[in-house]
Write a protein that holds these residues in place. Structure first.
Motif, PDB file in Angstrom:
ATOM      1  N   GLU A  46       0.833  -1.191   0.000  1.00 27.34           N
ATOM      2  CA  GLU A  46       0.000   0.000   0.000  1.00 27.34           C
ATOM      3  C   GLU A  46       0.874   1.250   0.000  1.00 27.34           C
ATOM      4  OE1 GLU A  46      -2.194   1.173   3.489  1.00 27.34           O
ATOM      5  OE2 GLU A  46      -0.816   0.149   4.853  1.00 27.34           O
ATOM      6  N   THR A  61      -2.022   8.896   3.211  1.00 32.28           N
ATOM      7  CA  THR A  61      -3.246   8.124   3.363  1.00 32.28           C
ATOM      8  C   THR A  61      -3.770   8.295   4.779  1.00 32.28           C
ATOM      9  OG1 THR A  61      -1.955   6.166   3.947  1.00 32.28           O
ATOM     10  CG2 THR A  61      -2.573   6.433   1.645  1.00 32.28           C
ATOM     11  N   ARG A 107      -5.264  12.812  -7.113  1.00 30.02           N
ATOM     12  CA  ARG A 107      -5.901  11.703  -7.843  1.00 30.02           C
ATOM     13  C   ARG A 107      -6.038  10.511  -6.916  1.00 30.02           C
ATOM     14  NH1 ARG A 107      -4.546  11.056 -13.807  1.00 30.02           N
ATOM     15  NH2 ARG A 107      -4.738   8.868 -13.188  1.00 30.02           N
ATOM     16  N   PRO A 108      -7.133   9.808  -6.992  1.00 29.50           N
ATOM     17  CA  PRO A 108      -7.317   8.631  -6.113  1.00 29.50           C
ATOM     18  C   PRO A 108      -6.247   7.558  -6.321  1.00 29.50           C
ATOM     19  CG  PRO A 108      -9.398   9.281  -7.109  1.00 29.50           C
ATOM     20  CD  PRO A 108      -8.337  10.098  -7.779  1.00 29.50           C
ATOM     21  N   ASP A 109      -5.666   7.505  -7.506  1.00 26.43           N
ATOM     22  CA  ASP A 109      -4.681   6.452  -7.789  1.00 26.43           C
ATOM     23  C   ASP A 109      -3.244   6.953  -7.726  1.00 26.43           C
ATOM     24  OD1 ASP A 109      -4.789   6.407 -11.465  1.00 26.43           O
ATOM     25  OD2 ASP A 109      -4.746   8.050 -10.014  1.00 26.43           O
ATOM     26  N   SER A 110      -3.021   8.114  -7.118  1.00 26.91           N
ATOM     27  CA  SER A 110      -1.676   8.689  -7.118  1.00 26.91           C
ATOM     28  C   SER A 110      -0.670   7.836  -6.361  1.00 26.91           C
ATOM     29  CB  SER A 110      -1.688  10.107  -6.540  1.00 26.91           C
ATOM     30  OG  SER A 110      -2.156  10.097  -5.215  1.00 26.91           O
ATOM     31  N   SER A 112      -0.964   4.445  -6.378  1.00 26.22           N
ATOM     32  CA  SER A 112      -1.018   3.095  -6.949  1.00 26.22           C
ATOM     33  C   SER A 112       0.371   2.745  -7.464  1.00 26.22           C
ATOM     34  CB  SER A 112      -2.019   3.042  -8.096  1.00 26.22           C
ATOM     35  OG  SER A 112      -3.325   3.276  -7.630  1.00 26.22           O
ATOM     36  N   ASP A 113       0.867   1.591  -7.074  1.00 27.40           N
ATOM     37  CA  ASP A 113       2.275   1.318  -7.365  1.00 27.40           C
ATOM     38  C   ASP A 113       2.562   1.157  -8.846  1.00 27.40           C
ATOM     39  OD1 ASP A 113       2.228  -2.090  -5.965  1.00 27.40           O
ATOM     40  OD2 ASP A 113       1.136  -1.187  -7.636  1.00 27.40           O
ATOM     41  N   TRP A 115       2.114   3.270 -11.062  1.00 24.13           N
ATOM     42  CA  TRP A 115       2.591   4.541 -11.591  1.00 24.13           C
ATOM     43  C   TRP A 115       4.079   4.776 -11.300  1.00 24.13           C
ATOM     44  CZ3 TRP A 115      -0.076   6.872 -15.111  1.00 24.13           C
ATOM     45  CH2 TRP A 115      -1.474   6.879 -15.084  1.00 24.13           C
TER      46      TRP A 115
END
Length: 129
Positions: A46, A61, A107-110, A112-113, A115
């Motif tokens: 995470e 987070t 961004r909600p996925d900023s 996310s690994d 990227w």
């Protein structure tokens, strides 16, 4: 050659503090967004914090906000994660990673690994009495 090397992990009692370091080489640190991630045994990795490239805006987070602080020292080409009020559930291997594509944390996925393009080898943090 891009290289990220984490250090500073260890065993700490609940309520204690640790400061993790991520030494970067082979690229210009403030041209990349830096993320800190963790993976506990049996769980998915995470993302927990990031510092945006150039402007250096931090995002966290919910699980760590108010307890962890991400920062960077461009002169030392090092990123830090100050961790306070540690809990047993913070026990994990902690990784730093860099992304050229992520430029903000809203961004909600900023975190996310997928990227993130380069990763360190990780450092173990164990919170236990």
């Amino acid at each position: 050659q891009v290289q990220l090397v984490e250090s500073g992990g260890g065993l700490v009692q609940p309520g204690g503090s640790l400061r993790l370091s991520c030494a970067a080489s082979g690229f210009t640190l403030d041209y990349y967004t830096i993320g800190w991630f963790r993976q506990a045994p049996g769980k998915e990795r995470e993302g927990i914090a990031l510092l945006t490239k150039l402007s250096g805006v931090p995002y966290y987070t919910d699980s760590v906000i108010g307890r962890f602080t991400i920062s960077r020292d461009n002169a030392k080409s090092t990123v830090y994660l100050q961790m306070n009020s540690l809990k047993p559930e913070d026990t994990a291997v902690y990784y730093c990673a860099i992304s050229y594509r992520v430029d903000n944390g809203e961004r909600p996925d900023s975190l996310s690994d997928g990227w993130y393009d380069y990763w360190g080898q990780g450092t173990q943090v164990t919170v236990s009495s």
